[in-house]
Design a protein around this motif. Structure first.
Motif, PDB file in Angstrom:
ATOM      1  N   GLU A   1       1.249  -1.658  -0.052  1.00  0.00           N
ATOM      2  CA  GLU A   1      -0.090  -0.162   0.039  1.00  0.00           C
ATOM      3  C   GLU A   1       0.568   1.136   0.013  1.00  0.00           C
ATOM      4  OE1 GLU A   1      -3.389  -0.120  -0.209  1.00  0.00           O
ATOM      5  OE2 GLU A   1      -3.427  -2.386  -0.008  1.00  0.00           O
ATOM      6  N   LYS A   2       0.306   2.612  -0.047  1.00  0.00           N
ATOM      7  CA  LYS A   2       0.987   3.388  -0.412  1.00  0.00           C
ATOM      8  C   LYS A   2       0.350   4.458   1.189  1.00  0.00           C
ATOM      9  CE  LYS A   2       0.095   4.411  -5.213  1.00  0.00           C
ATOM     10  NZ  LYS A   2      -1.108   5.444  -5.994  1.00  0.00           N
ATOM     11  N   HIS A   3       1.754   5.439   1.204  1.00  0.00           N
ATOM     12  CA  HIS A   3       1.466   5.836   2.490  1.00  0.00           C
ATOM     13  C   HIS A   3       0.859   5.280   4.391  1.00  0.00           C
ATOM     14  CE1 HIS A   3       0.084   8.133  -0.778  1.00  0.00           C
ATOM     15  NE2 HIS A   3      -1.194   7.509  -0.742  1.00  0.00           N
ATOM     16  N   ILE A   4       2.135   4.388   4.109  1.00  0.00           N
ATOM     17  CA  ILE A   4       1.706   3.261   4.983  1.00  0.00           C
ATOM     18  C   ILE A   4       2.424   4.161   6.491  1.00  0.00           C
ATOM     19  CG2 ILE A   4       2.923   1.069   6.107  1.00  0.00           C
ATOM     20  CD1 ILE A   4       3.160   0.063   3.843  1.00  0.00           C
ATOM     21  N   LEU A   5       3.255   4.665   5.940  1.00  0.00           N
ATOM     22  CA  LEU A   5       3.779   5.732   7.383  1.00  0.00           C
ATOM     23  C   LEU A   5       3.061   6.711   7.741  1.00  0.00           C
ATOM     24  CD1 LEU A   5       8.161   5.961   6.653  1.00  0.00           C
ATOM     25  CD2 LEU A   5       6.564   3.454   8.549  1.00  0.00           C
TER      26      LEU A   5
ATOM     27  N   ALA B   1      -0.458   6.141   7.715  1.00  0.00           N
ATOM     28  CA  ALA B   1      -1.556   5.550   8.287  1.00  0.00           C
ATOM     29  C   ALA B   1      -0.812   4.580   9.417  1.00  0.00           C
ATOM     30  CB  ALA B   1      -2.194   4.792   7.695  1.00  0.00           C
ATOM     31  N   ILE B   2       0.325   4.447   9.962  1.00  0.00           N
ATOM     32  CA  ILE B   2       0.795   3.744  10.930  1.00  0.00           C
ATOM     33  C   ILE B   2       0.664   4.981  11.995  1.00  0.00           C
ATOM     34  CG2 ILE B   2       3.282   3.754  12.245  1.00  0.00           C
ATOM     35  CD1 ILE B   2       3.880   1.487  10.466  1.00  0.00           C
ATOM     36  N   LYS B   3       0.953   6.342  11.159  1.00  0.00           N
ATOM     37  CA  LYS B   3       0.845   7.682  12.723  1.00  0.00           C
ATOM     38  C   LYS B   3      -0.425   7.994  13.468  1.00  0.00           C
ATOM     39  CE  LYS B   3       4.860  10.436  11.338  1.00  0.00           C
ATOM     40  NZ  LYS B   3       5.348   9.667  10.218  1.00  0.00           N
ATOM     41  N   LEU B   4      -1.602   7.261  12.287  1.00  0.00           N
ATOM     42  CA  LEU B   4      -2.229   7.449  12.582  1.00  0.00           C
ATOM     43  C   LEU B   4      -3.588   6.869  13.831  1.00  0.00           C
ATOM     44  CD1 LEU B   4      -4.909   8.349   9.304  1.00  0.00           C
ATOM     45  CD2 LEU B   4      -5.102  10.152  11.456  1.00  0.00           C
ATOM     46  N   VAL B   5      -3.024   5.217  13.574  1.00  0.00           N
ATOM     47  CA  VAL B   5      -2.725   4.304  14.374  1.00  0.00           C
ATOM     48  C   VAL B   5      -2.254   4.715  15.857  1.00  0.00           C
ATOM     49  CG1 VAL B   5      -2.421   2.143  14.998  1.00  0.00           C
ATOM     50  CG2 VAL B   5      -2.575   1.867  12.354  1.00  0.00           C
TER      51      VAL B   5
ATOM     52  N   MET C   1     -14.170   4.668  11.598  1.00  0.00           N
ATOM     53  CA  MET C   1     -13.364   5.913  10.932  1.00  0.00           C
ATOM     54  C   MET C   1     -13.728   6.289   9.753  1.00  0.00           C
ATOM     55  SD  MET C   1     -10.109   7.440  13.088  1.00  0.00           S
ATOM     56  CE  MET C   1      -9.001   8.766  12.176  1.00  0.00           C
ATOM     57  N   ILE C   2     -12.881   5.678   8.994  1.00  0.00           N
ATOM     58  CA  ILE C   2     -13.230   5.975   7.866  1.00  0.00           C
ATOM     59  C   ILE C   2     -14.694   5.664   7.429  1.00  0.00           C
ATOM     60  CG2 ILE C   2     -13.217   3.530   6.566  1.00  0.00           C
ATOM     61  CD1 ILE C   2     -11.662   7.122   4.635  1.00  0.00           C
ATOM     62  N   GLY C   3     -14.819   5.386   8.265  1.00  0.00           N
ATOM     63  CA  GLY C   3     -16.940   5.165   7.528  1.00  0.00           C
ATOM     64  C   GLY C   3     -17.473   6.778   7.881  1.00  0.00           C
ATOM     65  N   GLN C   4     -16.824   7.263   8.841  1.00  0.00           N
ATOM     66  CA  GLN C   4     -17.432   8.361   9.708  1.00  0.00           C
ATOM     67  C   GLN C   4     -16.940   9.855   8.929  1.00  0.00           C
ATOM     68  OE1 GLN C   4     -15.654   8.846  13.652  1.00  0.00           O
ATOM     69  NE2 GLN C   4     -15.785  11.405  13.245  1.00  0.00           N
ATOM     70  N   LYS C   5     -15.818   9.504   8.475  1.00  0.00           N
ATOM     71  CA  LYS C   5     -15.048  10.165   7.238  1.00  0.00           C
ATOM     72  C   LYS C   5     -15.890  10.484   6.240  1.00  0.00           C
ATOM     73  CE  LYS C   5     -12.102  13.668   6.016  1.00  0.00           C
ATOM     74  NZ  LYS C   5     -11.863  14.723   6.281  1.00  0.00           N
ATOM     75  N   ILE C   6     -16.241   9.534   5.894  1.00  0.00           N
ATOM     76  CA  ILE C   6     -16.614   9.311   4.530  1.00  0.00           C
ATOM     77  C   ILE C   6     -18.607  10.124   4.737  1.00  0.00           C
ATOM     78  CG2 ILE C   6     -17.450   8.022   2.996  1.00  0.00           C
ATOM     79  CD1 ILE C   6     -15.370   6.772   3.114  1.00  0.00           C
ATOM     80  N   ARG C   7     -18.645   9.136   5.801  1.00  0.00           N
ATOM     81  CA  ARG C   7     -20.191   9.890   5.986  1.00  0.00           C
ATOM     82  C   ARG C   7     -20.289  11.443   5.906  1.00  0.00           C
ATOM     83  NH1 ARG C   7     -25.092   7.370   9.739  1.00  0.00           N
ATOM     84  NH2 ARG C   7     -24.694   6.090   7.545  1.00  0.00           N
ATOM     85  N   GLU C   8     -19.537  11.955   6.704  1.00  0.00           N
ATOM     86  CA  GLU C   8     -19.139  13.653   6.666  1.00  0.00           C
ATOM     87  C   GLU C   8     -19.276  13.804   5.223  1.00  0.00           C
ATOM     88  OE1 GLU C   8     -15.862  13.758   9.425  1.00  0.00           O
ATOM     89  OE2 GLU C   8     -16.955  13.631  10.800  1.00  0.00           O
ATOM     90  N   LEU C   9     -18.018  13.695   4.865  1.00  0.00           N
ATOM     91  CA  LEU C   9     -17.821  14.448   3.490  1.00  0.00           C
ATOM     92  C   LEU C   9     -19.530  14.148   2.074  1.00  0.00           C
ATOM     93  CD1 LEU C   9     -14.424  12.471   2.408  1.00  0.00           C
ATOM     94  CD2 LEU C   9     -15.327  14.906   2.677  1.00  0.00           C
ATOM     95  N   ARG C  10     -19.891  12.947   2.856  1.00  0.00           N
ATOM     96  CA  ARG C  10     -21.764  12.974   1.595  1.00  0.00           C
ATOM     97  C   ARG C  10     -22.340  13.767   2.217  1.00  0.00           C
ATOM     98  NH1 ARG C  10     -25.760   9.989   3.507  1.00  0.00           N
ATOM     99  NH2 ARG C  10     -24.993   8.669   4.995  1.00  0.00           N
TER     100      ARG C  10
ATOM    101  N   ILE D   1      -6.248   7.074   5.676  1.00  0.00           N
ATOM    102  CA  ILE D   1      -7.507   6.891   7.177  1.00  0.00           C
ATOM    103  C   ILE D   1      -7.815   5.133   6.370  1.00  0.00           C
ATOM    104  CG2 ILE D   1      -9.541   7.127   7.857  1.00  0.00           C
ATOM    105  CD1 ILE D   1      -8.811  10.103   7.070  1.00  0.00           C
ATOM    106  N   TRP D   2      -7.877   5.058   5.073  1.00  0.00           N
ATOM    107  CA  TRP D   2      -8.451   3.482   5.228  1.00  0.00           C
ATOM    108  C   TRP D   2      -7.609   2.619   5.856  1.00  0.00           C
ATOM    109  CZ3 TRP D   2      -6.271   0.267   1.224  1.00  0.00           C
ATOM    110  CH2 TRP D   2      -6.808  -0.783   0.975  1.00  0.00           C
ATOM    111  N   LEU D   3      -6.431   2.494   5.301  1.00  0.00           N
ATOM    112  CA  LEU D   3      -5.419   1.724   5.753  1.00  0.00           C
ATOM    113  C   LEU D   3      -4.968   1.559   7.195  1.00  0.00           C
ATOM    114  CD1 LEU D   3      -3.309   0.072   4.943  1.00  0.00           C
ATOM    115  CD2 LEU D   3      -1.586   1.447   4.366  1.00  0.00           C
ATOM    116  N   ALA D   4      -5.074   2.458   7.737  1.00  0.00           N
ATOM    117  CA  ALA D   4      -4.780   2.715   9.495  1.00  0.00           C
ATOM    118  C   ALA D   4      -5.798   2.075   9.889  1.00  0.00           C
ATOM    119  CB  ALA D   4      -5.310   4.214   9.454  1.00  0.00           C
ATOM    120  N   ASP D   5      -7.314   2.274   9.151  1.00  0.00           N
ATOM    121  CA  ASP D   5      -8.566   2.016   9.948  1.00  0.00           C
ATOM    122  C   ASP D   5      -8.106  -0.284  10.232  1.00  0.00           C
ATOM    123  OD1 ASP D   5     -10.410   3.395  10.288  1.00  0.00           O
ATOM    124  OD2 ASP D   5     -11.606   2.240   9.236  1.00  0.00           O
TER     125      ASP D   5
END
Lengths: 93, 93
Positions: free
Chosen positions: A76-80, A82-86, B1-10, B63-67
């Motif tokens: 995946e892209k943006h792994i680092l 994403a890790i920060k978000l975690v 978390m990604i779901g929440q974000k998408i709901r907000e955007l929607r 965010i999706w990957l962090a999830d």
DNA sequence: TTAAATTAGCCATTATTTGTCAAGTCAATA
DNA sequence: TATTGACTTGACAAATAATGGCTAATTTAA
């Protein structure tokens, strides 16, 4: 990675694949695949292995979890990022 | 978390669930579950959503990957140690 | 209230993982 | 070089998990 580690531990302790497999009550071929990373260890198996091979359970579980995380992120892209978000999310708890 | 974000955007974009679902060609109930984290988005869906809702694709994918990572680690011990190992392994590449 | 929007619950389908076995490779050695 | 033991490979069925699609129920807003 966890597989490699376990293989090293197993060999240090002079266990054959089939001997460790027997102790874990799984098929030898299965354990062979697990050690080479073709299949995953269950957490319970890691804990059991730590006991059998007199290894540090925390260390093994950490490596095991790192493997799972790596596998999830791999490619995946943006792994680092994403890790920060975690990490941020973990702090909130 | 990604779901929440998408709901907000929607909602910011005044899309109804069924309207966004239609654009994505998925069932409304499905999207509802996705936004609430009961089911996962596919990466392609995230990319499509970024286009439809004029959002930052990189941010959404991150965010999706962090999830996904969070879900993998959730409930385990030594998460931070494992993350450090993952970072180390990423550096090696 | 009542109509639209959203959510909950099922069940069938599909994908992924796991367990099991038989056959295969390889190295040591008789 | 034939045999043996350790390990690996591949195939396949069984078990588990994820997904899709539908309908009924619930919530929300007018």
């Amino acid at each position: 990675m966890i597989g490699q580690k376990i293989r090293e531990l197993r060999e240090e302790n002079d266990f054959l694949l089939r001997q460790l497999a027997a102790k874990l009550d799984i098929d030898t071929a299965q354990l062979s695949k697990m050690e080479r990373g073709e299949r995953l260890f269950k957490k319970e198996e890691i804990i059991e292995i730590a006991k059998i091979l007199k290894a540090n359970e925390k260390e093994l579980l950490t490596i095991w979890l790192a493997d799972k995380l790596y596998k999830t992120a791999e490619g995946e892209k943006h792994i680092l990022d994403a890790i920060k978000l975690v990490e941020k999310k973990l702090q909130q708890k």
